[in-house]
Motif scaffolding. Structure first.
Motif, PDB file in Angstrom:
ATOM      1  N   GLN A  93       0.834  -1.196   0.000  1.00  0.00           N
ATOM      2  CA  GLN A  93       0.000   0.000   0.000  1.00  0.00           C
ATOM      3  C   GLN A  93       0.875   1.254   0.000  1.00  0.00           C
ATOM      4  OE1 GLN A  93      -3.491  -0.033   0.048  1.00  0.00           O
ATOM      5  NE2 GLN A  93      -3.144  -2.198  -0.385  1.00  0.00           N
ATOM      6  N   TYR A  94       0.412   2.263  -0.735  1.00  0.00           N
ATOM      7  CA  TYR A  94       1.095   3.548  -0.737  1.00  0.00           C
ATOM      8  C   TYR A  94       0.654   4.339   0.493  1.00  0.00           C
ATOM      9  CZ  TYR A  94       2.763   2.742  -5.467  1.00  0.00           C
ATOM     10  OH  TYR A  94       3.405   2.236  -6.544  1.00  0.00           O
ATOM     11  N   PRO A  95       1.413   5.364   0.901  1.00  0.00           N
ATOM     12  CA  PRO A  95       1.014   6.155   2.065  1.00  0.00           C
ATOM     13  C   PRO A  95      -0.294   6.907   1.830  1.00  0.00           C
ATOM     14  CG  PRO A  95       3.041   7.028   1.079  1.00  0.00           C
ATOM     15  CD  PRO A  95       2.688   5.795   0.348  1.00  0.00           C
ATOM     16  N   ALA A  96      -0.969   7.246   2.914  1.00  0.00           N
ATOM     17  CA  ALA A  96      -2.288   7.898   2.833  1.00  0.00           C
ATOM     18  C   ALA A  96      -2.189   9.274   2.202  1.00  0.00           C
ATOM     19  CB  ALA A  96      -2.897   7.989   4.220  1.00  0.00           C
ATOM     20  N   TRP A  97      -1.063   9.968   2.382  1.00  0.00           N
ATOM     21  CA  TRP A  97      -0.940  11.328   1.870  1.00  0.00           C
ATOM     22  C   TRP A  97      -0.708  11.369   0.369  1.00  0.00           C
ATOM     23  CZ3 TRP A  97       3.690  11.648  -0.500  1.00  0.00           C
ATOM     24  CH2 TRP A  97       4.732  10.870  -0.017  1.00  0.00           C
ATOM     25  N   MET A  98      -0.384  10.231  -0.243  1.00  0.00           N
ATOM     26  CA  MET A  98      -0.067  10.224  -1.671  1.00  0.00           C
ATOM     27  C   MET A  98      -1.345  10.208  -2.507  1.00  0.00           C
ATOM     28  SD  MET A  98       2.319   7.623  -3.825  1.00  0.00           S
ATOM     29  CE  MET A  98       3.822   8.138  -3.073  1.00  0.00           C
ATOM     30  N   SER A  99      -1.373  11.026  -3.551  1.00  0.00           N
ATOM     31  CA  SER A  99      -2.546  11.091  -4.417  1.00  0.00           C
ATOM     32  C   SER A  99      -2.582   9.868  -5.332  1.00  0.00           C
ATOM     33  CB  SER A  99      -2.519  12.366  -5.253  1.00  0.00           C
ATOM     34  OG  SER A  99      -1.451  12.313  -6.176  1.00  0.00           O
ATOM     35  N   GLN A 100      -3.774   9.588  -5.855  1.00  0.00           N
ATOM     36  CA  GLN A 100      -3.947   8.437  -6.736  1.00  0.00           C
ATOM     37  C   GLN A 100      -3.113   8.583  -8.004  1.00  0.00           C
ATOM     38  OE1 GLN A 100      -5.744   5.610  -6.097  1.00  0.00           O
ATOM     39  NE2 GLN A 100      -5.922   6.481  -4.049  1.00  0.00           N
ATOM     40  N   ARG A 101      -3.046   9.804  -8.513  1.00  0.00           N
ATOM     41  CA  ARG A 101      -2.286  10.066  -9.735  1.00  0.00           C
ATOM     42  C   ARG A 101      -0.799   9.768  -9.524  1.00  0.00           C
ATOM     43  NH1 ARG A 101      -3.458  15.697 -12.127  1.00  0.00           N
ATOM     44  NH2 ARG A 101      -5.406  14.669 -12.604  1.00  0.00           N
ATOM     45  N   GLN A 102      -0.286  10.199  -8.371  1.00  0.00           N
ATOM     46  CA  GLN A 102       1.127   9.983  -8.070  1.00  0.00           C
ATOM     47  C   GLN A 102       1.406   8.495  -7.868  1.00  0.00           C
ATOM     48  OE1 GLN A 102       2.315  12.220  -4.672  1.00  0.00           O
ATOM     49  NE2 GLN A 102       4.483  12.181  -5.198  1.00  0.00           N
ATOM     50  N   ALA A 103       0.503   7.780  -7.206  1.00  0.00           N
ATOM     51  CA  ALA A 103       0.666   6.350  -6.984  1.00  0.00           C
ATOM     52  C   ALA A 103       0.659   5.603  -8.314  1.00  0.00           C
ATOM     53  CB  ALA A 103      -0.448   5.828  -6.076  1.00  0.00           C
ATOM     54  N   LYS A 104      -0.223   6.018  -9.205  1.00  0.00           N
ATOM     55  CA  LYS A 104      -0.323   5.374 -10.515  1.00  0.00           C
ATOM     56  C   LYS A 104       0.966   5.584 -11.316  1.00  0.00           C
ATOM     57  CE  LYS A 104      -3.547   5.085 -14.382  1.00  0.00           C
ATOM     58  NZ  LYS A 104      -4.754   5.666 -14.980  1.00  0.00           N
ATOM     59  N   LYS A 105       1.527   6.791 -11.233  1.00  0.00           N
ATOM     60  CA  LYS A 105       2.760   7.111 -11.933  1.00  0.00           C
ATOM     61  C   LYS A 105       3.916   6.239 -11.439  1.00  0.00           C
ATOM     62  CE  LYS A 105       3.473  11.454 -13.091  1.00  0.00           C
ATOM     63  NZ  LYS A 105       3.816  12.883 -12.985  1.00  0.00           N
ATOM     64  N   LEU A 106       3.996   6.083 -10.102  1.00  0.00           N
ATOM     65  CA  LEU A 106       5.051   5.245  -9.530  1.00  0.00           C
ATOM     66  C   LEU A 106       4.865   3.777  -9.918  1.00  0.00           C
ATOM     67  CD1 LEU A 106       5.529   6.717  -5.957  1.00  0.00           C
ATOM     68  CD2 LEU A 106       7.131   6.788  -7.829  1.00  0.00           C
ATOM     69  N   LYS A 107       3.613   3.343  -9.982  1.00  0.00           N
ATOM     70  CA  LYS A 107       3.333   1.955 -10.340  1.00  0.00           C
ATOM     71  C   LYS A 107       3.755   1.680 -11.782  1.00  0.00           C
ATOM     72  CE  LYS A 107      -0.309  -1.482 -10.583  1.00  0.00           C
ATOM     73  NZ  LYS A 107      -1.741  -1.727 -10.533  1.00  0.00           N
ATOM     74  N   THR A 108       3.439   2.603 -12.697  1.00  0.00           N
ATOM     75  CA  THR A 108       3.827   2.397 -14.100  1.00  0.00           C
ATOM     76  C   THR A 108       5.346   2.394 -14.235  1.00  0.00           C
ATOM     77  OG1 THR A 108       3.606   4.772 -14.530  1.00  0.00           O
ATOM     78  CG2 THR A 108       1.741   3.380 -15.110  1.00  0.00           C
ATOM     79  N   LYS A 109       6.015   3.238 -13.481  1.00  0.00           N
ATOM     80  CA  LYS A 109       7.475   3.272 -13.511  1.00  0.00           C
ATOM     81  C   LYS A 109       8.045   1.949 -13.009  1.00  0.00           C
ATOM     82  CE  LYS A 109       9.785   7.128 -12.359  1.00  0.00           C
ATOM     83  NZ  LYS A 109      10.406   8.147 -11.503  1.00  0.00           N
ATOM     84  N   ARG A 110       7.437   1.403 -11.932  1.00  0.00           N
ATOM     85  CA  ARG A 110       7.889   0.142 -11.344  1.00  0.00           C
ATOM     86  C   ARG A 110       7.652  -1.016 -12.316  1.00  0.00           C
ATOM     87  NH1 ARG A 110       4.673  -0.009  -7.082  1.00  0.00           N
ATOM     88  NH2 ARG A 110       3.586  -1.885  -7.696  1.00  0.00           N
ATOM     89  N   MET A 111       6.492  -1.050 -12.968  1.00  0.00           N
ATOM     90  CA  MET A 111       6.160  -2.118 -13.909  1.00  0.00           C
ATOM     91  C   MET A 111       7.048  -2.051 -15.150  1.00  0.00           C
ATOM     92  SD  MET A 111       4.009  -3.990 -12.559  1.00  0.00           S
ATOM     93  CE  MET A 111       3.057  -3.936 -11.075  1.00  0.00           C
ATOM     94  N   ALA A 112       7.355  -0.844 -15.596  1.00  0.00           N
ATOM     95  CA  ALA A 112       8.220  -0.691 -16.768  1.00  0.00           C
ATOM     96  C   ALA A 112       9.609  -1.232 -16.477  1.00  0.00           C
ATOM     97  CB  ALA A 112       8.292   0.767 -17.174  1.00  0.00           C
ATOM     98  N   LYS A 113      10.076  -0.993 -15.295  1.00  0.00           N
ATOM     99  CA  LYS A 113      11.394  -1.471 -14.905  1.00  0.00           C
ATOM    100  C   LYS A 113      11.395  -3.000 -14.835  1.00  0.00           C
ATOM    101  CE  LYS A 113      14.927   0.285 -11.876  1.00  0.00           C
ATOM    102  NZ  LYS A 113      15.217   1.002 -10.660  1.00  0.00           N
ATOM    103  N   LYS A 114      10.270  -3.572 -14.356  1.00  0.00           N
ATOM    104  CA  LYS A 114      10.148  -5.011 -14.182  1.00  0.00           C
ATOM    105  C   LYS A 114      10.094  -5.722 -15.539  1.00  0.00           C
ATOM    106  CE  LYS A 114       7.658  -7.164 -10.684  1.00  0.00           C
ATOM    107  NZ  LYS A 114       6.392  -7.434 -10.009  1.00  0.00           N
TER     108      LYS A 114
END
Length: 126
Positions: A93-114
């Motif tokens: 889970q991402y922290p509560a203060w993080m916006s959905q847009r920011q979480a989605k951006k980090l997830k796509t970056k993580r998946m691209a690396k994978k």
């Protein structure tokens, strides 16, 4: 701005009000600062009721207490362990203060690396 007739009139009236109330304010201020005789009498009554402690003693006492508090490691207790790079906790889970847009951006970056290649974004391509 603030050059209209109305604002000029308001400023003028406020200045006059200040002049009118200045003596009353000065008297109140003197009383608050115990320069007036009545204030000294009130202070004497307060000293009879409560013990007056000098500020130096209070400062020394708080310094000693602060020293005891600093004896700890000074680290906050964290409920969950978070990966500093991905900001995910042990449950994914991402922290509560993080916006959905920011979480989605980090997830796509993580998946691209994978996977090795980034997923193509939707949108208009020029």
């Amino acid at each position: 701005m603030a050059k209209s007739l109305r604002s000029k009139w308001k400023r003028k009236m406020r200045a006059e009000k200040r002049k009118k109330n200045a003596p009353k304010e000065l008297a109140r201020l003197k009383q608050a600062l115990n320069l007036d005789k009545k204030g000294e009498d009130a202070m004497a009554e307060v000293q009879e009721i409560a013990t007056v402690v000098p500020a130096d003693k209070i400062k020394k006492q708080t310094d000693v207490e602060m020293g005891e508090v600093e004896a700890d490691d000074g680290k906050m207790e964290m409920d969950s362990k978070r990966n500093k790079k991905t900001l995910l906790d042990e449950n994914g889970q991402y922290p509560a203060w993080m916006s959905q847009r920011q979480a989605k951006k980090l997830k796509t970056k993580r998946m691209a690396k994978k996977s090795g290649q980034a997923k193509k974004k939707k949108g208009i391509s020029w």
